[in-house]
Design a protein around this motif. Structure first.
Motif, PDB file in Angstrom:
ATOM      1  N   ALA A  18       0.822  -1.206   0.000  1.00  0.00           N
ATOM      2  CA  ALA A  18       0.000   0.000   0.000  1.00  0.00           C
ATOM      3  C   ALA A  18       0.860   1.263   0.000  1.00  0.00           C
ATOM      4  CB  ALA A  18      -0.929  -0.004   1.206  1.00  0.00           C
ATOM      5  N   LEU A  19       1.925   1.268   0.801  1.00  0.00           N
ATOM      6  CA  LEU A  19       2.785   2.452   0.931  1.00  0.00           C
ATOM      7  C   LEU A  19       4.243   2.024   0.901  1.00  0.00           C
ATOM      8  CD1 LEU A  19       3.171   5.522   1.559  1.00  0.00           C
ATOM      9  CD2 LEU A  19       3.228   4.868   3.983  1.00  0.00           C
ATOM     10  N   GLU A  20       5.020   2.740   0.084  1.00  0.00           N
ATOM     11  CA  GLU A  20       6.462   2.509   0.040  1.00  0.00           C
ATOM     12  C   GLU A  20       7.154   3.864   0.071  1.00  0.00           C
ATOM     13  OE1 GLU A  20       9.581  -0.462  -2.284  1.00  0.00           O
ATOM     14  OE2 GLU A  20       7.500  -0.230  -2.974  1.00  0.00           O
ATOM     15  N   VAL A  21       8.070   4.018   1.004  1.00  0.00           N
ATOM     16  CA  VAL A  21       8.806   5.275   1.182  1.00  0.00           C
ATOM     17  C   VAL A  21      10.290   4.976   1.046  1.00  0.00           C
ATOM     18  CG1 VAL A  21       9.367   7.143   2.789  1.00  0.00           C
ATOM     19  CG2 VAL A  21       7.034   6.229   2.700  1.00  0.00           C
ATOM     20  N   HIS A  22      10.977   5.755   0.213  1.00  0.00           N
ATOM     21  CA  HIS A  22      12.410   5.574   0.001  1.00  0.00           C
ATOM     22  C   HIS A  22      13.144   6.875   0.328  1.00  0.00           C
ATOM     23  CE1 HIS A  22      12.036   1.663  -1.942  1.00  0.00           C
ATOM     24  NE2 HIS A  22      11.103   2.158  -2.729  1.00  0.00           N
ATOM     25  N   ASP A  23      14.094   6.806   1.259  1.00  0.00           N
ATOM     26  CA  ASP A  23      15.016   7.906   1.511  1.00  0.00           C
ATOM     27  C   ASP A  23      14.299   9.234   1.751  1.00  0.00           C
ATOM     28  OD1 ASP A  23      17.525   9.111   1.800  1.00  0.00           O
ATOM     29  OD2 ASP A  23      17.623   9.658  -0.335  1.00  0.00           O
ATOM     30  N   MET A  24      13.194   9.202   2.494  1.00  0.00           N
ATOM     31  CA  MET A  24      12.450  10.439   2.771  1.00  0.00           C
ATOM     32  C   MET A  24      13.196  11.312   3.779  1.00  0.00           C
ATOM     33  SD  MET A  24       8.830  11.055   4.730  1.00  0.00           S
ATOM     34  CE  MET A  24       7.669  10.561   3.468  1.00  0.00           C
ATOM     35  N   THR A  25      13.522  12.510   3.376  1.00  0.00           N
ATOM     36  CA  THR A  25      14.079  13.515   4.279  1.00  0.00           C
ATOM     37  C   THR A  25      13.270  14.794   4.120  1.00  0.00           C
ATOM     38  OG1 THR A  25      16.317  12.591   4.209  1.00  0.00           O
ATOM     39  CG2 THR A  25      16.110  14.903   4.852  1.00  0.00           C
ATOM     40  N   VAL A  26      12.863  15.363   5.255  1.00  0.00           N
ATOM     41  CA  VAL A  26      12.103  16.612   5.275  1.00  0.00           C
ATOM     42  C   VAL A  26      12.834  17.584   6.176  1.00  0.00           C
ATOM     43  CG1 VAL A  26       9.904  17.711   5.853  1.00  0.00           C
ATOM     44  CG2 VAL A  26       9.927  15.379   4.932  1.00  0.00           C
ATOM     45  N   ALA A  27      12.993  18.809   5.720  1.00  0.00           N
ATOM     46  CA  ALA A  27      13.699  19.826   6.507  1.00  0.00           C
ATOM     47  C   ALA A  27      12.878  21.099   6.533  1.00  0.00           C
ATOM     48  CB  ALA A  27      15.073  20.100   5.911  1.00  0.00           C
ATOM     49  N   TYR A  28      12.857  21.763   7.688  1.00  0.00           N
ATOM     50  CA  TYR A  28      12.284  23.085   7.833  1.00  0.00           C
ATOM     51  C   TYR A  28      13.427  24.067   8.067  1.00  0.00           C
ATOM     52  CZ  TYR A  28       7.696  20.882   8.481  1.00  0.00           C
ATOM     53  OH  TYR A  28       6.543  20.155   8.310  1.00  0.00           O
ATOM     54  N   PRO A  32      16.762  19.302   9.469  1.00  0.00           N
ATOM     55  CA  PRO A  32      16.013  18.071   9.217  1.00  0.00           C
ATOM     56  C   PRO A  32      14.981  17.797  10.312  1.00  0.00           C
ATOM     57  CG  PRO A  32      18.364  17.723   8.898  1.00  0.00           C
ATOM     58  CD  PRO A  32      18.218  19.062   9.536  1.00  0.00           C
ATOM     59  N   VAL A  33      13.786  17.448   9.875  1.00  0.00           N
ATOM     60  CA  VAL A  33      12.716  17.033  10.781  1.00  0.00           C
ATOM     61  C   VAL A  33      12.506  15.522  10.677  1.00  0.00           C
ATOM     62  CG1 VAL A  33      10.286  17.343  11.376  1.00  0.00           C
ATOM     63  CG2 VAL A  33      11.621  19.288  10.545  1.00  0.00           C
ATOM     64  N   LEU A  34      12.635  15.008   9.463  1.00  0.00           N
ATOM     65  CA  LEU A  34      12.649  13.568   9.217  1.00  0.00           C
ATOM     66  C   LEU A  34      13.891  13.261   8.408  1.00  0.00           C
ATOM     67  CD1 LEU A  34       8.930  12.934   8.219  1.00  0.00           C
ATOM     68  CD2 LEU A  34      10.028  12.259  10.357  1.00  0.00           C
ATOM     69  N   TRP A  35      14.524  12.139   8.709  1.00  0.00           N
ATOM     70  CA  TRP A  35      15.818  11.884   8.101  1.00  0.00           C
ATOM     71  C   TRP A  35      15.880  10.457   7.558  1.00  0.00           C
ATOM     72  CZ3 TRP A  35      19.715  15.074   6.914  1.00  0.00           C
ATOM     73  CH2 TRP A  35      20.950  14.524   6.574  1.00  0.00           C
ATOM     74  N   LEU A  70       9.536  17.402   0.102  1.00  0.00           N
ATOM     75  CA  LEU A  70      10.629  16.510   0.465  1.00  0.00           C
ATOM     76  C   LEU A  70      11.954  17.161   0.100  1.00  0.00           C
ATOM     77  CD1 LEU A  70       9.402  13.032  -0.852  1.00  0.00           C
ATOM     78  CD2 LEU A  70       9.008  14.071   1.388  1.00  0.00           C
ATOM     79  N   ALA A  71      12.931  17.061   1.010  1.00  0.00           N
ATOM     80  CA  ALA A  71      14.288  17.468   0.663  1.00  0.00           C
ATOM     81  C   ALA A  71      14.937  16.405  -0.211  1.00  0.00           C
ATOM     82  CB  ALA A  71      15.119  17.699   1.929  1.00  0.00           C
ATOM     83  N   SER A  72      14.529  15.146  -0.003  1.00  0.00           N
ATOM     84  CA  SER A  72      14.995  14.045  -0.846  1.00  0.00           C
ATOM     85  C   SER A  72      14.033  12.887  -0.683  1.00  0.00           C
ATOM     86  CB  SER A  72      16.415  13.617  -0.476  1.00  0.00           C
ATOM     87  OG  SER A  72      16.438  13.013   0.813  1.00  0.00           O
ATOM     88  N   GLY A  73      14.143  11.924  -1.589  1.00  0.00           N
ATOM     89  CA  GLY A  73      13.373  10.705  -1.471  1.00  0.00           C
ATOM     90  C   GLY A  73      12.129  10.692  -2.332  1.00  0.00           C
ATOM     91  N   LYS A  74      11.370   9.607  -2.210  1.00  0.00           N
ATOM     92  CA  LYS A  74      10.131   9.484  -2.956  1.00  0.00           C
ATOM     93  C   LYS A  74       9.127   8.645  -2.172  1.00  0.00           C
ATOM     94  CE  LYS A  74      11.290   5.374  -5.726  1.00  0.00           C
ATOM     95  NZ  LYS A  74      11.341   4.815  -7.092  1.00  0.00           N
ATOM     96  N   VAL A  75       7.858   8.830  -2.524  1.00  0.00           N
ATOM     97  CA  VAL A  75       6.757   8.122  -1.879  1.00  0.00           C
ATOM     98  C   VAL A  75       5.897   7.500  -2.968  1.00  0.00           C
ATOM     99  CG1 VAL A  75       4.689   8.358  -0.453  1.00  0.00           C
ATOM    100  CG2 VAL A  75       6.740   9.710   0.082  1.00  0.00           C
ATOM    101  N   GLU A  76       5.509   6.248  -2.771  1.00  0.00           N
ATOM    102  CA  GLU A  76       4.616   5.594  -3.713  1.00  0.00           C
ATOM    103  C   GLU A  76       3.451   4.954  -2.964  1.00  0.00           C
ATOM    104  OE1 GLU A  76       6.927   2.837  -5.998  1.00  0.00           O
ATOM    105  OE2 GLU A  76       7.607   4.392  -7.385  1.00  0.00           O
ATOM    106  N   ILE A  77       2.263   5.162  -3.492  1.00  0.00           N
ATOM    107  CA  ILE A  77       1.049   4.537  -2.970  1.00  0.00           C
ATOM    108  C   ILE A  77       0.531   3.592  -4.045  1.00  0.00           C
ATOM    109  CG2 ILE A  77      -1.318   4.943  -2.208  1.00  0.00           C
ATOM    110  CD1 ILE A  77      -0.325   7.660  -1.126  1.00  0.00           C
TER     111      ILE A  77
END
Length: 267
Positions: A18-28, A32-35, A70-77
């Motif tokens: 259902a959900l696949e997340v690769h190398d998700m990084t989020v920064a404010y 970085p908030v998620l790494w 996203l600062a990097s990575g990808k999301v697939e549903i």
């Protein structure tokens, strides 16, 4: 509830991702908030997203839904980017993030869940209004359809937003702390609804803060504290060791969680 006509039929076995997340990084502001988040979740699971305050749980959901960049990575549903899968995704935000003074009825809010199916130029008709009333009945608010949303209690407002998500007839739901600030009756009603969604083959992601009920409520868990600490079936993932890694030795919380783990462990 009818499925969206143009939506491809999706299998309902746990072999489907259902959900696949690769190398998700989020920064404010470059912080970085998620790494470097990597995870895969099969469909048909009721998934708790658990971690301390400030761990990035809500940010994770918003990043999956494209609400923060996203600062990097990808999301697939279901193997495709979210932009191509909007029709199969439902979202229930935190109640505190909603302007409850907006002059709409409970029925109006639930009807918003049908807009994606209708497109830009069609207005909800009798069919959509009937569907919205059915969804309100599922959350035990059929008698409140014409009530202004600001006149409802906090728990009732939360149920209205769940009914709106039901009206979307999604395959994957993301819910940000639906149990926060509700009474015991509402919590039980929400849990029953989530379990029904899972039984129907839906996948439901829930930001959750109560460690003592995590094993009881969910069959899959994501442990998050800026980084992914663990992800998997709750029976093998929601362990004292993983909680220690996630919460960093906050003993009161860990003691409560460990006791919950012990009480539910098989003899």
């Amino acid at each position: 509830m009818p499925m969206q006509a143009s939506q491809p039929e999706l299998r309902t076995t746990s072999a489907v991702t259902a959900l696949e997340v690769h190398d998700m990084t989020v920064a404010y502001r470059r912080k970085p908030v998620l790494w470097d988040i990597d995870l895969t979740v099969p469909e048909g699971k009721l998934v708790g997203i658990v971690g301390p305050n400030g761990a990035g749980k809500s940010t994770f959901i918003k990043a999956v839904l494209g609400l923060v960049p996203l600062a990097s990575g990808k999301v697939e549903i279901y193997g495709k980017p979210y932009d191509q899968q909007r029709g199969v995704v439902g979202y229930v935000p935190q109640r505190e993030s909603v302007d409850w003074d907006f002059p709409v009825t409970a029925l109006d809010v639930v009807l918003m869940g049908t807009y994606g199916r209708l497109g830009w130029f069609r207005r909800p008709g009798a069919k959509e209004r009937d569907l919205a009333r059915q969804c309100l009945a599922q959350v035990e608010l059929a008698d409140f359809a014409d009530r202004q949303i600001r006149q409802l209690s906090g728990g009732q407002q939360q149920r209205v937003f769940l009914a709106r998500a039901l009206a979307q007839d999604a395959k994957v739901y993301f819910m940000d702390e639906p149990f926060a600030g509700v009474d015991a009756a509402t919590e039980a009603a929400i849990l029953g609804l989530l379990q029904n969604l899972r039984s129907a083959g839906k996948t439901v992601f829930v930001v959750h803060h109560d460690l003592q009920t995590t094993q009881e409520y969910f069959d899959w868990v994501i442990l998050l504290n800026m980084r992914l600490l663990a992800c998997g079936p709750v029976d093998t993932t929601f362990t004292t060791e993983n909680l220690q890694k996630t919460y960093g030795g906050r003993l009161t919380i860990l003691d409560q969680a460990a006791e919950a783990v012990r009480q539910r462990a098989p003899e």
